[in-house]
Design an enzyme around this catalytic site. Structure first.
Site, mmCIF file in Angstrom:
data_model
loop_
_atom_site.group_PDB
_atom_site.id
_atom_site.type_symbol
_atom_site.label_atom_id
_atom_site.label_comp_id
_atom_site.label_asym_id
_atom_site.label_seq_id
_atom_site.Cartn_x
_atom_site.Cartn_y
_atom_site.Cartn_z
ATOM 1 N N SER A 117 0.806 -1.218 0.000
ATOM 2 C CA SER A 117 0.000 0.000 0.000
ATOM 3 C C SER A 117 0.845 1.277 0.000
ATOM 4 C CB SER A 117 -0.934 0.022 1.215
ATOM 5 O OG SER A 117 -0.211 0.154 2.418
ATOM 6 N N LYS A 163 1.304 4.474 6.820
ATOM 7 C CA LYS A 163 0.678 5.346 5.822
ATOM 8 C C LYS A 163 1.366 6.706 5.855
ATOM 9 C CE LYS A 163 -2.552 2.226 5.035
ATOM 10 N NZ LYS A 163 -2.512 1.397 3.808
#
EC number: 3.4.21.89
Length: 248
Positions: free
Chosen positions: A51, A92
Protein backbone atom coordinates in the site's frame (compact mmCIF):
# COMPACT_ATOMS: atom_id res chain seq x y z
CA UNK A 1 74.29 0.68 20.61
CA UNK A 2 72.35 -2.58 20.61
CA UNK A 3 70.89 -1.69 24.00
CA UNK A 4 69.81 1.72 22.75
CA UNK A 5 68.08 0.17 19.74
CA UNK A 6 66.24 -2.32 21.92
CA UNK A 7 65.08 0.46 24.28
CA UNK A 8 63.83 2.52 21.31
CA UNK A 9 61.92 -0.46 19.93
CA UNK A 10 60.42 -1.15 23.34
CA UNK A 11 59.34 2.48 23.68
CA UNK A 12 57.68 2.41 20.29
CA UNK A 13 56.04 -0.88 21.17
CA UNK A 14 54.61 0.50 24.39
CA UNK A 15 53.30 3.62 22.62
CA UNK A 16 51.75 1.49 19.89
CA UNK A 17 50.12 -0.78 22.46
CA UNK A 18 48.74 2.24 24.33
CA UNK A 19 47.32 3.77 21.14
CA UNK A 20 45.90 0.39 20.12
CA UNK A 21 44.17 0.03 23.48
CA UNK A 22 42.75 3.55 23.30
CA UNK A 23 41.45 2.92 19.76
CA UNK A 24 39.74 -0.28 20.83
CA UNK A 25 38.22 1.36 23.92
CA UNK A 26 36.89 4.29 21.90
CA UNK A 27 35.68 1.88 19.23
CA UNK A 28 33.74 -0.16 21.79
CA UNK A 29 32.11 2.99 23.17
CA UNK A 30 31.03 4.14 19.69
CA UNK A 31 29.96 0.69 18.50
CA UNK A 32 27.98 -0.38 21.57
CA UNK A 33 26.78 3.15 22.30
CA UNK A 34 25.50 3.51 18.74
CA UNK A 35 23.50 0.29 19.01
CA UNK A 36 22.12 1.29 22.42
CA UNK A 37 21.17 4.76 21.16
CA UNK A 38 19.48 3.28 18.12
CA UNK A 39 17.57 0.73 20.21
CA UNK A 40 16.20 3.52 22.41
CA UNK A 41 15.15 5.81 19.54
CA UNK A 42 14.17 3.39 16.77
CA UNK A 43 11.81 0.48 16.30
CA UNK A 44 12.06 -1.96 13.35
CA UNK A 45 8.91 -2.93 11.45
CA UNK A 46 8.26 -5.29 8.57
CA UNK A 47 5.69 -3.87 6.15
CA UNK A 48 3.23 -6.60 5.06
CA UNK A 49 1.57 -4.96 2.01
CA UNK A 50 2.30 -2.84 -1.06
CA UNK A 51 0.00 0.00 0.00
CA UNK A 52 3.02 2.32 0.31
CA UNK A 53 4.72 1.22 -2.93
CA UNK A 54 7.05 2.25 -4.43
CA UNK A 55 8.32 4.07 -1.33
CA UNK A 56 8.00 0.91 0.77
CA UNK A 57 7.03 -2.47 -0.67
CA UNK A 58 5.72 -5.67 0.91
CA UNK A 59 8.38 -7.39 3.01
CA UNK A 60 10.55 -4.29 3.41
CA UNK A 61 12.14 -3.79 6.81
CA UNK A 62 11.97 -0.18 8.02
CA UNK A 63 13.35 1.75 10.96
CA UNK A 64 10.91 4.15 12.57
CA UNK A 65 11.80 6.74 15.17
CA UNK A 66 9.66 6.65 18.30
CA UNK A 67 7.99 10.06 18.49
CA UNK A 68 5.07 11.77 20.13
CA UNK A 69 2.04 12.20 17.86
CA UNK A 70 2.27 15.95 18.35
CA UNK A 71 5.53 15.97 16.35
CA UNK A 72 3.92 14.62 13.16
CA UNK A 73 3.85 16.91 10.14
CA UNK A 74 2.46 16.74 6.62
CA UNK A 75 4.31 14.32 4.38
CA UNK A 76 5.53 12.08 7.21
CA UNK A 77 5.27 8.30 6.80
CA UNK A 78 4.07 7.03 10.17
CA UNK A 79 3.42 3.77 12.00
CA UNK A 80 0.13 3.89 13.90
CA UNK A 81 -2.64 1.80 15.43
CA UNK A 82 -6.33 2.59 15.11
CA UNK A 83 -8.92 0.31 16.67
CA UNK A 84 -11.53 0.86 13.95
CA UNK A 85 -8.90 0.03 11.28
CA UNK A 86 -8.04 -3.37 12.79
CA UNK A 87 -5.93 -2.35 15.80
CA UNK A 88 -2.65 -3.50 14.23
CA UNK A 89 0.48 -1.57 13.20
CA UNK A 90 -0.09 0.18 9.87
CA UNK A 91 2.16 2.39 7.73
CA UNK A 92 0.68 5.35 5.82
CA UNK A 93 1.58 8.89 4.78
CA UNK A 94 0.14 11.93 6.55
CA UNK A 95 -1.26 14.30 3.90
CA UNK A 96 -3.25 16.65 6.13
CA UNK A 97 -3.33 17.67 9.79
CA UNK A 98 -5.92 19.25 12.09
CA UNK A 99 -7.58 22.29 10.51
CA UNK A 100 -6.58 21.38 6.93
CA UNK A 101 -9.07 20.92 4.10
CA UNK A 102 -8.08 18.00 1.90
CA UNK A 103 -9.69 16.93 -1.38
CA UNK A 104 -8.95 15.17 -4.64
CA UNK A 105 -8.60 15.98 -7.36
CA UNK A 106 -7.75 19.23 -9.14
CA UNK A 107 -5.95 18.71 -12.45
CA UNK A 108 -5.06 15.22 -11.26
CA UNK A 109 -3.51 16.41 -8.00
CA UNK A 110 -4.36 16.14 -4.33
CA UNK A 111 -5.19 19.51 -2.79
CA UNK A 112 -4.63 20.64 0.78
CA UNK A 113 -6.06 24.03 1.74
CA UNK A 114 -6.63 24.68 -1.94
CA UNK A 115 -2.97 24.10 -2.89
CA UNK A 116 -2.11 21.39 -5.39
CA UNK A 117 0.45 18.97 -3.95
CA UNK A 118 3.25 17.60 -6.11
CA UNK A 119 3.50 13.99 -4.92
CA UNK A 120 6.69 12.72 -6.46
CA UNK A 121 6.52 9.53 -4.41
CA UNK A 122 3.45 8.16 -6.25
CA UNK A 123 3.99 5.13 -8.52
CA UNK A 124 5.14 6.04 -12.02
CA UNK A 125 2.20 6.62 -14.33
CA UNK A 126 -0.28 7.00 -11.46
CA UNK A 127 -1.65 10.31 -10.31
CA UNK A 128 -3.73 11.19 -7.30
CA UNK A 129 -6.92 10.74 -9.30
CA UNK A 130 -6.71 6.99 -8.80
CA UNK A 131 -8.97 7.67 -5.81
CA UNK A 132 -11.43 10.55 -5.50
CA UNK A 133 -11.79 12.32 -2.15
CA UNK A 134 -14.60 14.74 -1.31
CA UNK A 135 -13.43 17.83 0.58
CA UNK A 136 -12.78 16.86 4.19
CA UNK A 137 -11.93 19.25 7.01
CA UNK A 138 -9.55 17.45 9.35
CA UNK A 139 -10.63 17.85 13.01
CA UNK A 140 -8.15 19.34 15.47
CA UNK A 141 -5.71 16.79 16.87
CA UNK A 142 -6.29 14.33 14.04
CA UNK A 143 -4.53 13.24 10.83
CA UNK A 144 -5.66 12.30 7.32
CA UNK A 145 -3.56 9.42 5.95
CA UNK A 146 -3.14 7.91 2.50
CA UNK A 147 -1.05 5.11 1.03
CA UNK A 148 1.32 6.00 -1.81
CA UNK A 149 -0.28 3.19 -3.86
CA UNK A 150 -3.65 4.95 -4.05
CA UNK A 151 -5.46 2.29 -6.05
CA UNK A 152 -4.96 -0.47 -3.46
CA UNK A 153 -4.56 1.20 -0.09
CA UNK A 154 -7.07 0.85 2.74
CA UNK A 155 -6.50 4.30 4.21
CA UNK A 156 -8.56 7.30 5.31
CA UNK A 157 -10.58 7.12 2.10
CA UNK A 158 -11.93 3.71 3.17
CA UNK A 159 -13.22 5.18 6.45
CA UNK A 160 -14.82 8.45 5.32
CA UNK A 161 -18.21 7.49 6.75
CA UNK A 162 -16.82 6.94 10.25
CA UNK A 163 -16.65 9.56 12.99
CA UNK A 164 -13.83 11.96 12.13
CA UNK A 165 -14.29 11.40 8.36
CA UNK A 166 -11.56 8.80 8.11
CA UNK A 167 -9.05 10.70 10.24
CA UNK A 168 -6.89 9.21 12.98
CA UNK A 169 -5.97 10.80 16.35
CA UNK A 170 -2.38 11.99 16.68
CA UNK A 171 -2.18 9.84 19.81
CA UNK A 172 -2.50 6.72 17.61
CA UNK A 173 0.94 7.37 16.09
CA UNK A 174 3.77 5.24 17.49
CA UNK A 175 6.68 6.22 15.25
CA UNK A 176 7.83 8.01 12.08
CA UNK A 177 9.62 5.99 9.38
CA UNK A 178 13.10 7.32 8.61
CA UNK A 179 14.58 4.63 6.39
CA UNK A 180 14.17 1.33 4.60
CA UNK A 181 16.98 -0.89 5.88
CA UNK A 182 16.15 -4.13 4.06
CA UNK A 183 16.63 -4.05 1.19
CA UNK A 184 19.08 -1.23 1.82
CA UNK A 185 17.20 1.59 0.09
CA UNK A 186 18.31 4.12 2.68
CA UNK A 187 16.65 7.24 4.04
CA UNK A 188 13.20 8.18 2.76
CA UNK A 189 13.11 11.11 0.36
CA UNK A 190 11.80 14.37 1.78
CA UNK A 191 8.18 15.10 0.73
CA UNK A 192 8.96 18.55 -0.69
CA UNK A 193 5.49 18.98 -2.20
CA UNK A 194 4.20 19.91 1.27
CA UNK A 195 6.72 22.69 1.91
CA UNK A 196 4.33 25.41 0.73
CA UNK A 197 2.02 24.50 3.64
CA UNK A 198 4.62 24.64 6.43
CA UNK A 199 7.90 23.18 7.60
CA UNK A 200 8.64 19.49 7.15
CA UNK A 201 9.86 17.09 9.81
CA UNK A 202 13.58 16.82 10.38
CA UNK A 203 14.88 13.24 10.06
CA UNK A 204 16.09 11.62 13.26
CA UNK A 205 19.76 10.91 14.05
CA UNK A 206 19.86 7.62 12.14
CA UNK A 207 22.78 8.68 9.92
CA UNK A 208 24.77 9.79 12.96
CA UNK A 209 24.03 6.50 14.73
CA UNK A 210 25.11 4.37 11.76
CA UNK A 211 28.28 6.46 11.36
CA UNK A 212 29.14 5.94 15.04
CA UNK A 213 28.63 2.19 14.71
CA UNK A 214 30.74 2.00 11.53
CA UNK A 215 33.60 4.11 12.95
CA UNK A 216 33.48 2.08 16.16
CA UNK A 217 33.78 -1.18 14.25
CA UNK A 218 36.78 0.13 12.28
CA UNK A 219 38.54 1.27 15.46
CA UNK A 220 37.93 -2.06 17.23
CA UNK A 221 39.15 -4.09 14.26
CA UNK A 222 42.09 -1.78 13.59
CA UNK A 223 43.16 -1.68 17.23
CA UNK A 224 42.83 -5.44 17.57
CA UNK A 225 44.87 -6.05 14.42
CA UNK A 226 47.69 -3.72 15.48
CA UNK A 227 49.24 -6.11 18.02
CA UNK A 228 49.82 -9.10 15.69
CA UNK A 229 50.96 -6.84 12.84
CA UNK A 230 53.38 -4.89 15.05
CA UNK A 231 54.71 -8.15 16.50
CA UNK A 232 55.45 -9.59 13.06
CA UNK A 233 57.13 -6.38 11.90
CA UNK A 234 59.23 -6.26 15.06
CA UNK A 235 60.42 -9.86 14.63
CA UNK A 236 61.14 -9.23 10.96
CA UNK A 237 63.16 -6.13 11.84
CA UNK A 238 65.25 -8.00 14.41
CA UNK A 239 65.87 -10.81 11.93
CA UNK A 240 66.92 -8.64 9.00
CA UNK A 241 69.04 -6.07 10.90
CA UNK A 242 72.27 -7.79 12.00
CA UNK A 243 74.06 -6.49 15.07
CA UNK A 244 77.39 -4.80 14.23
CA UNK A 245 80.46 -6.94 14.86
CA UNK A 246 82.06 -6.31 18.23
CA UNK A 247 79.05 -4.51 19.68
CA UNK A 248 78.15 -5.38 23.26
Amino acid sequence: MSGTTRRTDEGRGRLGSTLSGLAMALGCVLFLGGFAWGAVLYQPYTVPTDSMAPTITAGDRVLAQRIDGGQVRRGDVVVFRQKSWGDMPMVKRVVAVGGDKVACCTEGKLTVNGKKIDEGYLPEGQDAEAMGIPEVTVPKGRLFLLGDERSGSLDSTAHLTEAGSGTVPRTSVDARVDAVVWPMDGMLARPTGFETLGSLSTPGPLRLITTAIAVGAVLVLGGGAYGPIAGRMGRRGRTTTPEPAGAH
